[in-house]
Design an enzyme around this catalytic site. Sequence first.
Site, mmCIF file in Angstrom:
data_model
loop_
_atom_site.group_PDB
_atom_site.id
_atom_site.type_symbol
_atom_site.label_atom_id
_atom_site.label_comp_id
_atom_site.label_asym_id
_atom_site.label_seq_id
_atom_site.Cartn_x
_atom_site.Cartn_y
_atom_site.Cartn_z
ATOM 1 N N ASN A 123 -6.157 -0.595 -13.318
ATOM 2 C CA ASN A 123 -5.116 -1.222 -12.494
ATOM 3 C C ASN A 123 -5.322 -2.742 -12.542
ATOM 4 O O ASN A 123 -6.372 -3.250 -12.129
ATOM 5 C CB ASN A 123 -5.241 -0.687 -11.065
ATOM 6 C CG ASN A 123 -4.202 -1.271 -10.130
ATOM 7 O OD1 ASN A 123 -3.906 -2.460 -10.197
ATOM 8 N ND2 ASN A 123 -3.662 -0.453 -9.248
ATOM 9 N N HIS B 18 -4.713 -6.975 -9.468
ATOM 10 C CA HIS B 18 -5.419 -8.117 -8.879
ATOM 11 C C HIS B 18 -5.663 -9.255 -9.862
ATOM 12 O O HIS B 18 -6.071 -10.338 -9.453
ATOM 13 C CB HIS B 18 -6.687 -7.649 -8.166
ATOM 14 C CG HIS B 18 -6.322 -6.804 -6.981
ATOM 15 N ND1 HIS B 18 -5.468 -7.260 -5.998
ATOM 16 C CD2 HIS B 18 -6.627 -5.532 -6.649
ATOM 17 C CE1 HIS B 18 -5.284 -6.299 -5.108
ATOM 18 N NE2 HIS B 18 -5.966 -5.243 -5.480
ATOM 19 N N ARG C 164 4.970 -3.631 -5.754
ATOM 20 C CA ARG C 164 5.245 -3.429 -4.327
ATOM 21 C C ARG C 164 6.581 -4.052 -3.954
ATOM 22 O O ARG C 164 7.056 -4.980 -4.612
ATOM 23 C CB ARG C 164 4.128 -4.053 -3.489
ATOM 24 C CG ARG C 164 2.770 -3.392 -3.694
ATOM 25 C CD ARG C 164 1.742 -3.970 -2.750
ATOM 26 N NE ARG C 164 1.954 -3.511 -1.403
ATOM 27 C CZ ARG C 164 1.220 -2.583 -0.782
ATOM 28 N NH1 ARG C 164 0.200 -2.022 -1.402
ATOM 29 N NH2 ARG C 164 1.479 -2.223 0.440
ATOM 30 N N HIS D 88 1.097 -1.530 -9.789
ATOM 31 C CA HIS D 88 1.812 -1.135 -8.573
ATOM 32 C C HIS D 88 2.774 -2.260 -8.202
ATOM 33 O O HIS D 88 2.346 -3.317 -7.738
ATOM 34 C CB HIS D 88 0.799 -0.890 -7.444
ATOM 35 C CG HIS D 88 1.416 -0.457 -6.152
ATOM 36 N ND1 HIS D 88 0.672 -0.206 -5.027
ATOM 37 C CD2 HIS D 88 2.705 -0.218 -5.793
ATOM 38 C CE1 HIS D 88 1.474 0.160 -4.036
ATOM 39 N NE2 HIS D 88 2.714 0.147 -4.476
ATOM 40 N N HIS E 244 -8.876 5.054 -6.007
ATOM 41 C CA HIS E 244 -8.944 4.154 -4.860
ATOM 42 C C HIS E 244 -10.393 3.899 -4.466
ATOM 43 O O HIS E 244 -11.121 4.822 -4.123
ATOM 44 C CB HIS E 244 -8.170 4.653 -3.625
ATOM 45 C CG HIS E 244 -7.636 3.489 -2.827
ATOM 46 N ND1 HIS E 244 -8.408 2.762 -1.987
ATOM 47 C CD2 HIS E 244 -6.415 2.910 -2.814
ATOM 48 C CE1 HIS E 244 -7.687 1.788 -1.473
ATOM 49 N NE2 HIS E 244 -6.463 1.846 -1.959
ATOM 50 N N GLU F 72 2.899 2.646 -10.492
ATOM 51 C CA GLU F 72 2.762 3.083 -9.087
ATOM 52 C C GLU F 72 3.905 2.516 -8.289
ATOM 53 O O GLU F 72 4.209 1.315 -8.389
ATOM 54 C CB GLU F 72 1.470 2.514 -8.499
ATOM 55 C CG GLU F 72 0.300 3.424 -8.582
ATOM 56 C CD GLU F 72 -0.914 2.769 -7.953
ATOM 57 O OE1 GLU F 72 -0.769 2.005 -6.985
ATOM 58 O OE2 GLU F 72 -2.003 3.018 -8.453
ATOM 59 N N THR G 50 -3.035 0.368 -0.330
ATOM 60 C CA THR G 50 -2.525 1.688 0.036
ATOM 61 C C THR G 50 -3.550 2.372 0.936
ATOM 62 O O THR G 50 -4.700 2.543 0.552
ATOM 63 C CB THR G 50 -2.280 2.524 -1.232
ATOM 64 O OG1 THR G 50 -1.602 1.699 -2.177
ATOM 65 C CG2 THR G 50 -1.442 3.738 -0.931
ATOM 66 N N ARG H 215 3.790 -8.687 -4.021
ATOM 67 C CA ARG H 215 2.676 -9.576 -3.666
ATOM 68 C C ARG H 215 1.684 -9.781 -4.807
ATOM 69 O O ARG H 215 0.938 -10.726 -4.805
ATOM 70 C CB ARG H 215 1.945 -9.058 -2.431
ATOM 71 C CG ARG H 215 1.147 -7.814 -2.680
ATOM 72 C CD ARG H 215 0.329 -7.428 -1.478
ATOM 73 N NE ARG H 215 1.143 -6.967 -0.383
ATOM 74 C CZ ARG H 215 0.688 -6.153 0.581
ATOM 75 N NH1 ARG H 215 -0.564 -5.776 0.567
ATOM 76 N NH2 ARG H 215 1.474 -5.737 1.535
ATOM 77 N N GLU I 62 -2.530 12.558 -7.601
ATOM 78 C CA GLU I 62 -3.690 11.668 -7.643
ATOM 79 C C GLU I 62 -4.397 11.816 -6.306
ATOM 80 O O GLU I 62 -3.794 11.586 -5.250
ATOM 81 C CB GLU I 62 -3.273 10.219 -7.879
ATOM 82 C CG GLU I 62 -4.505 9.317 -7.970
ATOM 83 C CD GLU I 62 -4.194 7.871 -8.330
ATOM 84 O OE1 GLU I 62 -3.283 7.649 -9.155
ATOM 85 O OE2 GLU I 62 -4.862 6.985 -7.779
HETATM 86 N N1 PXP Z 1 -4.615 4.682 -6.998
HETATM 87 C C1 PXP Z 1 -3.653 4.299 -6.137
HETATM 88 C C2 PXP Z 1 -2.564 5.270 -5.828
HETATM 89 C C3 PXP Z 1 -3.667 3.022 -5.541
HETATM 90 O O1 PXP Z 1 -2.692 2.663 -4.687
HETATM 91 C C4 PXP Z 1 -4.695 2.130 -5.891
HETATM 92 C C5 PXP Z 1 -4.717 0.760 -5.311
HETATM 93 O O2 PXP Z 1 -3.568 0.078 -5.687
HETATM 94 C C6 PXP Z 1 -5.662 2.580 -6.813
HETATM 95 C C7 PXP Z 1 -5.614 3.848 -7.336
HETATM 96 C C8 PXP Z 1 -6.763 1.680 -7.283
HETATM 97 O O3 PXP Z 1 -7.606 1.392 -6.220
HETATM 98 P P1 PXP Z 1 -8.689 0.260 -6.408
HETATM 99 O O4 PXP Z 1 -7.957 -1.015 -6.662
HETATM 100 O O5 PXP Z 1 -9.419 0.279 -5.116
HETATM 101 O O6 PXP Z 1 -9.553 0.655 -7.576
#
Ligand code: PXP
Length: 239
Positions: free
Chosen positions: A6, A9, A44, A42, A189, A69, A100, A48, A150
């Site tokens: 992901n 960030h 949003r 993701h 997550h 996402e 999330t 953001r 997931e």
């Molecule tokens: N899975 C989902 C559904 C999420 O919303 C997120 C965070 O955006 C992640 C995985 C990844 O989480 P992390 O950034 O804490 O690794």
Amino acid sequence: MRLSVNIDHVATIRNARGGTHPDPLAAALAVLEAGADGITMHLREDRRHVRDSDVERVRATIAAPLNFEMAATEEMVAIAERLRPADCCIVPEKRAELTTEGGLDLLRADPFLPEAVKRLAGAGIRVSIFVEADPAQIEAAARLGAQAIELHTGAYADAAPADRPAHLAKLRAGAEAAAAAGLACHAGHGLGYDTIEDVARIGPISEVSIGHFLVGQAIFEGLPGAVRRMKALIAGVRG
Ligand code: PXP
């Protein structure tokens, strides 16, 4: 077990100065080069971190699967129908949350959700729903026509080490319930180096999605290095 990275960030850091560096597309290419199996973004409602143009550029450039996402809204379904990513993961979204905060509650009727799943699947997208490891939620995801779930690993990842076995047992039961319902099982997550191996020991989990830890760890060892180390930890368990 696939690793989808992901890159939200990377955009968070870029946006801190309002310019173009670091570029999420460049990060996507770098992590794929380092061995990641896919990219997660993701988009949003408040944009953001990643923006529409980031998702469009990544979708147009990478050959690996893009896991998009999104909240189940008309706006996001329309974007997904246009971009046709390989996967969509439907997540709950609250405007004020930092990230999330929990799985989608499929036992509370959302009148738009069945239409969202149907339209995404109709566009040839594999639909996954982000849920807690609760058999009732997993069965509801199967009834809705999702092809995957997931599992939310946040409570496990945030728990004190002594409390983790109980969370892992729940995740394992959830993964087994998904397999029994004919669903692919993903997880994500809050995962990092100290939690990935136990998740990899849960056989039915075929994909993990990891973002915040890898982008943070990039400060110390670079993003490709962090991805390589995460992949090596997974390979150490899965071979
Ligand atoms: N899975 C989902 C559904 C999420 O919303 C997120 C965070 O955006 C992640 C995985 C990844 O989480 P992390 O950034 O804490 O690794």
